[in-house]
Design an enzyme around this catalytic site. Structure first.
Site, PDB file in Angstrom:
ATOM      1  N   MET A 158     -17.512   7.387  30.463  1.00  0.00           N
ATOM      2  CA  MET A 158     -18.780   6.952  31.071  1.00  0.00           C
ATOM      3  C   MET A 158     -18.868   7.480  32.498  1.00  0.00           C
ATOM      4  SD  MET A 158     -21.530   5.395  30.250  1.00  0.00           S
ATOM      5  CE  MET A 158     -21.823   3.887  29.329  1.00  0.00           C
ATOM      6  N   GLY A 159     -18.769   8.799  32.618  1.00  0.00           N
ATOM      7  CA  GLY A 159     -18.972   9.441  33.923  1.00  0.00           C
ATOM      8  C   GLY A 159     -20.444   9.796  34.061  1.00  0.00           C
ATOM      9  N   ARG A 160     -20.689  10.894  34.778  1.00  0.00           N
ATOM     10  CA  ARG A 160     -22.082  11.302  35.015  1.00  0.00           C
ATOM     11  C   ARG A 160     -22.820  11.563  33.699  1.00  0.00           C
ATOM     12  NH1 ARG A 160     -19.663  14.207  39.590  1.00  0.00           N
ATOM     13  NH2 ARG A 160     -18.710  15.413  37.933  1.00  0.00           N
ATOM     14  N   ILE A 161     -22.218  12.377  32.828  1.00  0.00           N
ATOM     15  CA  ILE A 161     -22.941  12.756  31.600  1.00  0.00           C
ATOM     16  C   ILE A 161     -22.993  11.576  30.631  1.00  0.00           C
ATOM     17  CG2 ILE A 161     -22.969  14.349  29.622  1.00  0.00           C
ATOM     18  CD1 ILE A 161     -21.644  16.446  31.518  1.00  0.00           C
ATOM     19  N   SER A 240     -18.183  17.846  24.681  1.00  0.00           N
ATOM     20  CA  SER A 240     -17.295  17.894  25.853  1.00  0.00           C
ATOM     21  C   SER A 240     -16.410  19.140  25.805  1.00  0.00           C
ATOM     22  CB  SER A 240     -16.470  16.610  25.937  1.00  0.00           C
ATOM     23  OG  SER A 240     -15.611  16.461  24.830  1.00  0.00           O
ATOM     24  N   ARG A 241     -15.238  19.017  25.178  1.00  0.00           N
ATOM     25  CA  ARG A 241     -14.369  20.166  24.947  1.00  0.00           C
ATOM     26  C   ARG A 241     -13.802  20.028  23.539  1.00  0.00           C
ATOM     27  NH1 ARG A 241     -16.652  22.178  28.538  1.00  0.00           N
ATOM     28  NH2 ARG A 241     -15.832  23.124  30.457  1.00  0.00           N
ATOM     29  N   GLU A 270     -12.980  28.962  20.742  1.00  0.00           N
ATOM     30  CA  GLU A 270     -14.358  29.443  20.880  1.00  0.00           C
ATOM     31  C   GLU A 270     -14.358  30.946  21.117  1.00  0.00           C
ATOM     32  OE1 GLU A 270     -16.262  26.970  23.839  1.00  0.00           O
ATOM     33  OE2 GLU A 270     -16.158  25.221  22.545  1.00  0.00           O
ATOM     34  N   HIS A 289     -21.540  25.920  21.938  1.00  0.00           N
ATOM     35  CA  HIS A 289     -21.274  25.494  23.315  1.00  0.00           C
ATOM     36  C   HIS A 289     -22.475  25.784  24.233  1.00  0.00           C
ATOM     37  CE1 HIS A 289     -17.771  24.720  26.346  1.00  0.00           C
ATOM     38  NE2 HIS A 289     -18.919  24.197  26.780  1.00  0.00           N
ATOM     39  N   ALA A 291     -24.642  23.080  25.417  1.00  0.00           N
ATOM     40  CA  ALA A 291     -25.234  21.808  25.865  1.00  0.00           C
ATOM     41  C   ALA A 291     -25.876  21.895  27.259  1.00  0.00           C
ATOM     42  CB  ALA A 291     -24.197  20.693  25.814  1.00  0.00           C
TER      43      ALA A 291
HETATM   44  C1  GLV Z   1     -19.733  23.427  30.182  1.00  0.00           C
HETATM   45  O1  GLV Z   1     -19.142  23.159  29.193  1.00  0.00           O
HETATM   46  C2  GLV Z   1     -19.322  23.004  31.472  1.00  0.00           C
HETATM   47  O2  GLV Z   1     -18.187  22.509  31.634  1.00  0.00           O
HETATM   48  O3  GLV Z   1     -20.119  23.152  32.427  1.00  0.00           O
END
Ligand code: GLV
Length: 334
Positions: A158-161, A240-241, A270, A289, A291
């Site tokens: 629950m950070g910024r994103i 995320s990753r 990737e 990837h 987003a």
């Molecule tokens: C994209 O995946 C970023 O870390 O900005």
């Protein structure tokens, strides 16, 4: 000979960022789409003062150790920086920066879009129509999905994103559960998010969405054992990753119906192999990837990376310094 500082950039950047960079420094850019080879990175860091790179470049200890004494900083055009050996950089007095904040809302838009797409099978529906499979005028049971409105979302990180995703979930009247290594009281107060342990989150959520960085502690955080805790009707979303999810375990979970579907924007490797069995499953919605990939945001990220590099090379503390401890090794001159 010019006494301007030299910056190497590992890919062409959006025009605004490039103009800004060229107005200040001597700039050389890797012109290909594929990442530059390690041997070239080593050669460049020996000569230039700064490197602007993408998350596809592996900036490991070997690359960092090749840097000459004139080399001051690495400015990554991304918020995540697991591709950079930050510890090695700190030891050598090399500043490392990232681009947080500017991509938060765009990434959350995408995570939520992917969640909706998975729930309502939008990618499958698109293929269905375009491949001529649509024969019955209106099917009562055709391509049925899961409701989103009023359901429970479990946000891991629950950070910024994560918080930006929670705001979208609130608009969809969802119950919001979250798990993080630190409590986010603002999200609890403002969004009614409820802090739970990971096990509870996985057991109770209809949608699980991941927003943690890749760290040794988050690698394969979502594994076989944890996927087994999820509801059979649940959807997993990862923007995320890739390595945060064990893909082999996820394949089993989707194939054997432990969970209902997944939306994956990130992958263990990737680009993912076209033979990755996950790509053969109808209940996987896949993307490459992207987003943070809106036109405006990618420009903002690149400009921010240039601003970070400018601060580094002007001897200032850059606004988005990742390794604050580096200031003890090489203090800023302002
Ligand atoms: C994209 O995946 C970023 O870390 O900005």
């Amino acid at each position: 000979m010019s006494d301007r500082k030299k910056v190497y950039v590992t890919r062409e950047l959006p025009e605004d960022a490039m103009k800004l960079l060229k107005s200040k420094f001597d700039v050389e850019v890797w012109q290909e789409e594929m990442p530059p080879p390690k041997s070239l990175l080593k050669e460049k860091v020996r000569e230039v003062n700064g490197l602007i790179c993408l998350l596809t470049e592996r900036i490991d200890r070997e690359v960092i150790n090749a840097a000459g004494p004139q080399f001051r900083g690495i400015s990554q055009v991304a918020v995540g920086f697991d591709n950079i050996d930050v510890e090695a950089a700190t030891e050598k007095g090399i500043y490392v920066t990232n681009t947080p904040g500017v991509l938060t809302e765009t990434t959350a838009d995408y995570a939520f879009a992917l969640l909706m797409a998975v729930a309502r099978r939008i990618a499958e529906a698109d293929k269905y129509v375009k491949s001529g499979k649509w024969k019955v005028p209106w099917g009562l049971m055709m391509l049925l999905g899961q409701d989103v409105w009023g359901k429970t979302i479990g946000i891991i990180g629950m950070g910024r994103i994560g918080s930006a995703v929670a705001r979208r979930a609130k608009g969809m009247n969802m119950k919001i559960l979250y798990y993080d290594v630190v409590r986010n009281e603002k999200a609890e107060k403002e969004l009614g998010a409820e802090y739970v342990d990971l096990e509870t989150l996985l057991k109770e959520s209809d949608f699980v969405t991941i927003h943690v960085p890749l760290l040794p502690s988050t690698r394969h955080l979502i594994n076989e054992e944890r996927l087994k805790l999820m509801k059979k009707t649940a959807c997993l979303i990862n923007t995320s990753r890739g390595p945060v999810v064990d893909e082999k375990a996820l394949y089993k979970a989707l194939k054997e119906g432990w969970i209902w579907a997944a939306g994956l924007d990130v992958w263990e490797k990737e680009p993912t192999d076209p033979d990755n069995p996950l790509l053969k499953l109808g209940n996987v919605t896949a993307s490459p990837h992207i987003a943070s990939g809106s036109i405006a945001t990618r420009t903002r990220m690149a400009v921010m990376a240039v601003e970070n590099m400018t601060a580094i090379l002007e001897g200032k503390v850059p606004p988005n310094l990742v390794n604050k401890e580096v200031l003890k090794v090489r203090p800023s001159s302002s």
